[in-house]
Motif scaffolding. Sequence first.
Motif, PDB file in Angstrom:
ATOM      1  N   ARG A 178      24.997 -32.920 -75.288  1.00 19.28           N
ATOM      2  CA  ARG A 178      25.146 -34.279 -75.825  1.00 19.28           C
ATOM      3  C   ARG A 178      25.237 -34.263 -77.342  1.00 19.28           C
ATOM      4  O   ARG A 178      25.953 -35.070 -77.939  1.00 19.28           O
ATOM      5  N   HIS A 179      24.514 -33.355 -77.969  1.00 19.92           N
ATOM      6  CA  HIS A 179      24.453 -33.339 -79.438  1.00 19.92           C
ATOM      7  C   HIS A 179      24.212 -31.910 -79.894  1.00 19.92           C
ATOM      8  O   HIS A 179      23.106 -31.394 -79.818  1.00 19.92           O
ATOM      9  N   GLN A 180      25.269 -31.274 -80.371  1.00 20.44           N
ATOM     10  CA  GLN A 180      25.170 -29.874 -80.802  1.00 20.44           C
ATOM     11  C   GLN A 180      24.384 -29.754 -82.108  1.00 20.44           C
ATOM     12  O   GLN A 180      24.447 -30.642 -82.958  1.00 20.44           O
ATOM     13  N   PRO A 181      23.643 -28.657 -82.298  1.00 22.95           N
ATOM     14  CA  PRO A 181      23.013 -28.432 -83.603  1.00 22.95           C
ATOM     15  C   PRO A 181      24.097 -28.297 -84.671  1.00 22.95           C
ATOM     16  O   PRO A 181      25.157 -27.719 -84.408  1.00 22.95           O
ATOM     17  N   PRO A 182      23.863 -28.830 -85.867  1.00 26.08           N
ATOM     18  CA  PRO A 182      24.881 -28.695 -86.928  1.00 26.08           C
ATOM     19  C   PRO A 182      25.095 -27.236 -87.310  1.00 26.08           C
ATOM     20  O   PRO A 182      24.153 -26.441 -87.330  1.00 26.08           O
ATOM     21  N   ALA A 183      26.334 -26.899 -87.580  1.00 35.30           N
ATOM     22  CA  ALA A 183      26.655 -25.535 -87.983  1.00 35.30           C
ATOM     23  C   ALA A 183      26.027 -25.237 -89.340  1.00 35.30           C
ATOM     24  O   ALA A 183      25.837 -26.122 -90.171  1.00 35.30           O
ATOM     25  N   ALA A 184      25.682 -23.977 -89.555  1.00 36.05           N
ATOM     26  CA  ALA A 184      25.096 -23.546 -90.824  1.00 36.05           C
ATOM     27  C   ALA A 184      26.008 -22.497 -91.448  1.00 36.05           C
ATOM     28  O   ALA A 184      26.306 -21.483 -90.803  1.00 36.05           O
ATOM     29  N   LYS A 185      26.467 -22.776 -92.666  1.00 35.20           N
ATOM     30  CA  LYS A 185      27.361 -21.860 -93.382  1.00 35.20           C
ATOM     31  C   LYS A 185      28.595 -21.535 -92.556  1.00 35.20           C
ATOM     32  O   LYS A 185      29.070 -20.396 -92.517  1.00 35.20           O
ATOM     33  N   GLY A 186      29.085 -22.552 -91.846  1.00 34.92           N
ATOM     34  CA  GLY A 186      30.310 -22.402 -91.080  1.00 34.92           C
ATOM     35  C   GLY A 186      30.152 -21.702 -89.746  1.00 34.92           C
ATOM     36  O   GLY A 186      31.140 -21.493 -89.028  1.00 34.92           O
ATOM     37  N   ARG A 187      28.934 -21.345 -89.391  1.00 39.42           N
ATOM     38  CA  ARG A 187      28.705 -20.638 -88.131  1.00 39.42           C
ATOM     39  C   ARG A 187      27.869 -21.506 -87.199  1.00 39.42           C
ATOM     40  O   ARG A 187      26.935 -22.179 -87.647  1.00 39.42           O
ATOM     41  N   PRO A 188      28.185 -21.495 -85.881  1.00 40.41           N
ATOM     42  CA  PRO A 188      27.423 -22.326 -84.946  1.00 40.41           C
ATOM     43  C   PRO A 188      25.995 -21.809 -84.757  1.00 40.41           C
ATOM     44  O   PRO A 188      25.725 -20.619 -84.891  1.00 40.41           O
ATOM     45  N   VAL A 189      25.097 -22.721 -84.453  1.00 40.46           N
ATOM     46  CA  VAL A 189      23.707 -22.384 -84.156  1.00 40.46           C
ATOM     47  C   VAL A 189      23.503 -22.546 -82.656  1.00 40.46           C
ATOM     48  O   VAL A 189      23.635 -23.651 -82.117  1.00 40.46           O
ATOM     49  N   ASN A 190      23.205 -21.476 -81.968  1.00 38.67           N
ATOM     50  CA  ASN A 190      23.036 -21.501 -80.526  1.00 38.67           C
ATOM     51  C   ASN A 190      21.557 -21.470 -80.150  1.00 38.67           C
ATOM     52  O   ASN A 190      20.815 -20.598 -80.605  1.00 38.67           O
ATOM     53  N   LEU A 191      21.140 -22.430 -79.334  1.00 32.47           N
ATOM     54  CA  LEU A 191      19.776 -22.451 -78.809  1.00 32.47           C
ATOM     55  C   LEU A 191      19.804 -21.772 -77.443  1.00 32.47           C
ATOM     56  O   LEU A 191      20.398 -22.260 -76.496  1.00 32.47           O
ATOM     57  N   LYS A 192      19.125 -20.621 -77.360  1.00 32.38           N
ATOM     58  CA  LYS A 192      19.279 -19.770 -76.184  1.00 32.38           C
ATOM     59  C   LYS A 192      18.326 -20.101 -75.047  1.00 32.38           C
ATOM     60  O   LYS A 192      18.691 -20.006 -73.867  1.00 32.38           O
ATOM     61  N   TYR A 193      17.111 -20.481 -75.377  1.00 36.06           N
ATOM     62  CA  TYR A 193      16.093 -20.563 -74.333  1.00 36.06           C
ATOM     63  C   TYR A 193      14.934 -21.414 -74.831  1.00 36.06           C
ATOM     64  O   TYR A 193      14.699 -21.538 -76.036  1.00 36.06           O
ATOM     65  N   MET A 194      14.174 -21.980 -73.896  1.00 32.30           N
ATOM     66  CA  MET A 194      13.053 -22.845 -74.269  1.00 32.30           C
ATOM     67  C   MET A 194      11.928 -22.681 -73.263  1.00 32.30           C
ATOM     68  O   MET A 194      12.155 -22.495 -72.063  1.00 32.30           O
ATOM     69  N   SER A 195      10.702 -22.756 -73.751  1.00 29.15           N
ATOM     70  CA  SER A 195       9.541 -22.667 -72.872  1.00 29.15           C
ATOM     71  C   SER A 195       8.391 -23.466 -73.457  1.00 29.15           C
ATOM     72  O   SER A 195       8.270 -23.587 -74.691  1.00 29.15           O
ATOM     73  N   GLN A 196       7.559 -24.021 -72.605  1.00 28.31           N
ATOM     74  CA  GLN A 196       6.327 -24.641 -73.072  1.00 28.31           C
ATOM     75  C   GLN A 196       5.291 -23.538 -73.250  1.00 28.31           C
ATOM     76  O   GLN A 196       5.056 -22.737 -72.342  1.00 28.31           O
ATOM     77  N   VAL A 197       4.653 -23.504 -74.430  1.00 27.70           N
ATOM     78  CA  VAL A 197       3.722 -22.416 -74.710  1.00 27.70           C
ATOM     79  C   VAL A 197       2.265 -22.856 -74.597  1.00 27.70           C
ATOM     80  O   VAL A 197       1.373 -22.019 -74.513  1.00 27.70           O
ATOM     81  N   LYS A 198       2.001 -24.153 -74.637  1.00 26.63           N
ATOM     82  CA  LYS A 198       0.651 -24.646 -74.428  1.00 26.63           C
ATOM     83  C   LYS A 198       0.715 -26.146 -74.198  1.00 26.63           C
ATOM     84  O   LYS A 198       1.747 -26.778 -74.415  1.00 26.63           O
ATOM     85  N   SER A 199      -0.412 -26.696 -73.776  1.00 29.32           N
ATOM     86  CA  SER A 199      -0.553 -28.146 -73.677  1.00 29.32           C
ATOM     87  C   SER A 199      -1.690 -28.565 -74.616  1.00 29.32           C
ATOM     88  O   SER A 199      -2.186 -27.771 -75.404  1.00 29.32           O
ATOM     89  N   ARG A 200      -2.070 -29.842 -74.553  1.00 34.42           N
ATOM     90  CA  ARG A 200      -3.195 -30.359 -75.346  1.00 34.42           C
ATOM     91  C   ARG A 200      -3.013 -30.196 -76.852  1.00 34.42           C
ATOM     92  O   ARG A 200      -3.844 -29.541 -77.474  1.00 34.42           O
ATOM     93  N   PRO A 201      -1.951 -30.722 -77.472  1.00 37.16           N
ATOM     94  CA  PRO A 201      -0.845 -31.503 -76.925  1.00 37.16           C
ATOM     95  C   PRO A 201       0.294 -30.604 -76.448  1.00 37.16           C
ATOM     96  O   PRO A 201       0.293 -29.398 -76.734  1.00 37.16           O
ATOM     97  N   PRO A 202       1.277 -31.174 -75.722  1.00 40.16           N
ATOM     98  CA  PRO A 202       2.414 -30.379 -75.261  1.00 40.16           C
ATOM     99  C   PRO A 202       3.121 -29.697 -76.433  1.00 40.16           C
ATOM    100  O   PRO A 202       3.508 -30.339 -77.405  1.00 40.16           O
ATOM    101  N   THR A 203       3.256 -28.372 -76.336  1.00 36.52           N
ATOM    102  CA  THR A 203       3.829 -27.570 -77.421  1.00 36.52           C
ATOM    103  C   THR A 203       4.927 -26.685 -76.839  1.00 36.52           C
ATOM    104  O   THR A 203       4.715 -26.019 -75.830  1.00 36.52           O
ATOM    105  N   PHE A 204       6.093 -26.685 -77.486  1.00 39.80           N
ATOM    106  CA  PHE A 204       7.264 -25.996 -76.950  1.00 39.80           C
ATOM    107  C   PHE A 204       7.832 -25.033 -77.990  1.00 39.80           C
ATOM    108  O   PHE A 204       7.721 -25.262 -79.194  1.00 39.80           O
ATOM    109  N   ALA A 205       8.443 -23.962 -77.511  1.00 33.94           N
ATOM    110  CA  ALA A 205       9.127 -22.993 -78.369  1.00 33.94           C
ATOM    111  C   ALA A 205      10.581 -22.909 -77.936  1.00 33.94           C
ATOM    112  O   ALA A 205      10.871 -22.770 -76.742  1.00 33.94           O
TER     113      ALA A 205
END
Length: 474
Positions: free
Chosen positions: A396-423
């Motif tokens: 829906r919304h790509q990360p803005p390119a940096a220095k003319g190169r695309p930024v790819n988000l490869k993977y995501m995981s929740q690393v803890k709760s209390r509060p919900p924390t994601f990497a």
Amino acid sequence: MSFKVAIVGRPNVGKSTLFNRLVGRKLALVDDTPGVTRDRREGDAQLGDLFFTVIDTAGLEEASGDSLEARMRRQTELAVAEADVCLFLIDARAGVTPLDSRFSQILRKSPTPVILAANKCEGGAGQSGRMEAYELGLGAPLPLSAEHGEGLSDLYDALAEFAKGLEESEAEQALDDALAEEAEVAEGFDPDAPYEPDLEAPLRIAFVGRPNVGKSTLVNQLLGEDRMLTGPEAGITRDSIGIEWEWRGRRVKLWDTAGMRRRARVTAKLEKLSVADTLRAVRFAEVAVVLLDATQAFERQDLHIADLVEQEGRGLIIAVNKWDRVEEPQEVLRMLKEELERLLPQIRGVPIVTFSALTGRGVDKLMPAIERVHTLWNARVPTARLNRWLTEAVSRHQPPAAKGRPVNLKYMSQVKSRPPTFAVFSSRADDVPTSYRRYLVNALRETFDLPGVPIRLFMRKGKNPYAGKKKRNN
């Protein structure tokens, strides 16, 4: 340690006056005529035991092309880029102008941290304009008077906190890496395992707010007895009192706390100790209930307290007392919700509970709301579902390119709760701007229904830590 502070803002808000105040000499020209400063000027500044470089900049104006104003603006943008922290100044007497709003949007997209300050607040003037500044979305505005030297202690506290953060950046990075490692080895926290409340441990709740909003009366109403001393006088409660209770068979610990007044009004030693005690109660709590007075809701101190709760990572509920005195409840409730969305965008969807602590009417709605926020505070999102969501969010919304190169988000995981924390893992994690991280947090909150709880999001360099490992089907 030494760091750089860039003072920015539209013309004639007092940037050069503050610059001169910090460097202790009249290095920059000061006049009522807008646009006196055109070039960047640097000086060695001292505030208490803090030593830093301060940069005076030209007033930010809407300009493009190669006009003088456009060139001045580019110089200011360069100063912001090279600074370690940006001090955004507004004129509190003039209030928030469209130009202030426009440039606050630009600064929010910048990776440079921003401290918001409302100048020309001498003698209590400009308080309404300072209140307006909350809508800029840059946190609580510091009240200053550069000309009279007022508010410099608040500025010192903000810069000292930032300096401390710089010194601890390596330690924080190590902590962040540890969080990522926790996701990799999946020890002690499994986002794919559903949350099961520990009914043996008490649910810890702190009631916080300004003096005389009814915190002790509310605790008495919940307990069904006059456990806490109450009365019309403000400031009766001085200590944070912890009380064991049971609700629907579940152990609960309630903290009734001292009213928190604005820092400038906290002068007596005893009251300073009381406020410190309240802050400890917030840190020990799992859910904080910020109590408002329906007859004077959403004063700036209420916003400061709610922002403090969010920074501490606690679940948050807005409770509005003395609701029986409101003549048009539906209209007032609508206005409260709109004010919350506008003034506290970092914790959208915070639940609002209205009642009268004195009569008990509506108080029965409070504990179910607290229990729901506590459950959300402990929320876990399965890894497979989270990565399907990430794919959709990026499409829906790509990360803005940096220095003319695309930024790819490869993977995501929740690393803890209390509060919900994601990497989120990316080989170019440092190039993901704050504005895009904010987009991800807002989308997370909306998709997984997480109102009233802070959400932490870290960008991590590296490969998918789960690559090659067998994943569960969700």
